[in-house]
Write an enzyme that holds these catalytic residues in place. Structure first.
Site, short mmCIF file in Angstrom:
data_model
loop_
_atom_site.label_atom_id
_atom_site.label_comp_id
_atom_site.label_asym_id
_atom_site.label_seq_id
_atom_site.Cartn_x
_atom_site.Cartn_y
_atom_site.Cartn_z
N GLY A 60 0.82 -1.21 0.00
CA GLY A 60 0.00 0.00 0.00
C GLY A 60 0.85 1.25 0.00
O GLY A 60 2.06 1.20 -0.23
N ASN A 61 0.20 2.38 0.24
CA ASN A 61 0.94 3.65 0.33
C ASN A 61 0.30 4.53 1.40
O ASN A 61 -0.71 4.17 1.99
CB ASN A 61 0.98 4.34 -1.04
CG ASN A 61 -0.41 4.64 -1.56
OD1 ASN A 61 -1.13 5.45 -0.98
ND2 ASN A 61 -0.80 3.98 -2.65
N ARG A 62 0.92 5.69 1.64
CA ARG A 62 0.53 6.50 2.80
C ARG A 62 -0.62 7.47 2.53
O ARG A 62 -0.95 8.29 3.37
CB ARG A 62 1.75 7.29 3.30
CG ARG A 62 2.78 6.41 3.98
CD ARG A 62 3.94 7.26 4.45
NE ARG A 62 3.49 8.40 5.23
CZ ARG A 62 4.08 9.59 5.22
NH1 ARG A 62 5.11 9.80 4.46
NH2 ARG A 62 3.60 10.57 5.96
#
Ligand code: CTP
Length: 405
Positions: free
Chosen positions: A206-208
């Site tokens: 995933g990412n932030r």
């Protein structure tokens, strides 16, 4: 109100007059025409050449100048919006009394345009019952009062009385001229949040991204009457009521959802942080340490570029908006990266996030530049994500015209 506005920026005599330059610049950059009406007091704090260079127009100060063209009423009559920043206690009292013994007083009285004031003064003056009564009078007549903020004042004082920041003033001023429901009938598809690419039933890449800016866009668009489809990957915030919500956790699901929704959209805004890669293989069962040993190599395959695909197949009347989070420290470099990305993606607008300029994923504020097709700077905006959302919507719906900068 669409298109470019005739904005009168009134400047009165307070130390915050220097910040009026930022207000003027912001209006000019967004394509509006600015006429500056400065009191003599204002010109003690900020120079006429500065105001003329930034506004690109002569500065008006004298009641008895331009009499042949009846300037004392002409400026007010032609105004779509009057913004007085800073507004001193004296100016506020004069406005409340309807005095017309200087050019600014005449301009305000001769105008039917919305009036927005940004008070700036020492705390005692702001809190004085006379000032508070004058403010109440102005509010009751429909004047928008922005601030004051609390903070460091001239000298060693601090407290309420500091003029609001230019971007906040401009945002409030533009909100004052937006008719309620100005996006009624506009169909907007917004993607938001970070995609999650499954590795196995319990893990993902995933990412932030928090999804806050995309959700703010959806919130602002719904408030302004648009019909909104929000295609949500992982969000840290609750989506607003009133949208058609479609869940799309992964890039592939997001691509399907946005392709389905695209046909009925006037505007598509790709605010989602889409993973560029996904695992080549998604395991049906949990990856076990015992099976993989000391090292685990993941093979990733590239996801399709959804934005580029949408831009390539867009109808001529459709507006496609991309986002780019760039970390380049220098403004020139950031704009160059943005222009190259805009060209590569083929979209109509690219919203470039100034990541690293004290701004981040999970914050409630944002600073963006918006580039239009061809690479022109269409907008610079800074403020809460909701304020920035309104400015972006103005730019991409044509409420802010092609930039003059
Ligand atoms: N985007 C997309 N599909 C992808 C990757 C990104 O539609 N597979 C969209 C994002 O929603 C965003 C824009 O493209 O609107 C820019 O995303 P970004 O990650 O900055 O661009 P990249 O193409 O990944 O460029 P780079 O990795 O070189 O920064």
């Amino acid at each position: 109100m669409t298109g470019s506005l005739n904005v009168v920026v009134g400047i009165t005599g307070g130390i915050a007059a220097y910040k009026a330059v930022g207000v003027i610049r912001s209006f000019v950059l967004a394509g509006h025409r600015v006429q500056v009406v400065a009191t003599q007091g204002a010109l003690r704090f900020v120079g006429r050449p500065t105001l003329e260079a930034i506004s690109r127009n002569p500065v008006h100060t004298e009641l008895y100048e331009g009499v042949a063209e009846v300037r004392h009423v002409a400026i007010g009559q032609a105004a779509d919006l009057i913004v007085i920043a800073p507004a001193t206690a004296n100016t506020i009292a004069r406005l409340a009394s309807g005095l017309a013994d200087d050019l600014l007083g005449n301009t305000v009285l001769a105008s039917t345009a919305p009036v927005v004031i940004a008070p700036a003064m020492h705390t005692e003056m702001w809190q004085n019952p006379a000032t508070q009564a004058n403010i109440a009078t102005l509010r009751s007549r429909g004047v928008t009062v922005v601030g004051p903020a609390s903070g460091q004042l001239t000298g060693t004082d601090s407290g309420p009385g500091r003029m609001e920041e230019p971007e906040t003033i401009v945002q409030a001023a533009l909100a004052a001229v937006r008719p309620a429901g100005d996006l009624t009938g506009t169909r907007i598809v917004i993607t938001a949040g970070g995609t999650r690419e499954a590795l196995d039933p319990v893990r993902f890449l995933g990412n932030r991204s928090s999804g806050k800016q995309g959700v703010a866009l959806a919130t602002a668009a719904v408030r302004r009457g648009a019909s909104v489809t929000l295609i949500a990957s992982h969000l840290d915030v609750t989506p607003p009521d009133g949208v058609t919500l479609v869940s799309a956790p992964s890039a592939t699901e997001l691509q399907h959802a946005v392709t389905d929704a695209a046909g009925a959209a006037d505007i598509i805004i790709m605010a989602a942080a889409v993973s560029d890669y996904r695992p080549a293989e998604v395991r049906d069962t949990k990856i076990k340490k015992g099976d993989t040993g000391n090292e685990l190599t993941l093979r990733l395959v590239q996801n399709p570029d959804i934005l580029a695909g949408l831009a390539a197949s867009a109808r001529p009347d459709q507006v496609i908006v991309g986002f780019a989070a760039e970390t380049a420290p220098a403004e020139d470099e950031l704009l160059a990266l943005g222009r190259a990305k805009l060209e590569r993606k083929g979209c109509d607008f690219l919203v470039v996030n100034r990541v690293g300029w004290n701004e981040g994923f999970a914050l409630d504020t944002n600073t963006v530049v918006v580039l239009a097709r061809g690479g022109k700077l269409a907008l610079e905006a800074s403020g809460s994500k909701l304020e920035v959302a309104d400015r972006i919507l103005d730019a991409v719906t044509g409420h802010v015209p092609a930039p003059v900068a």
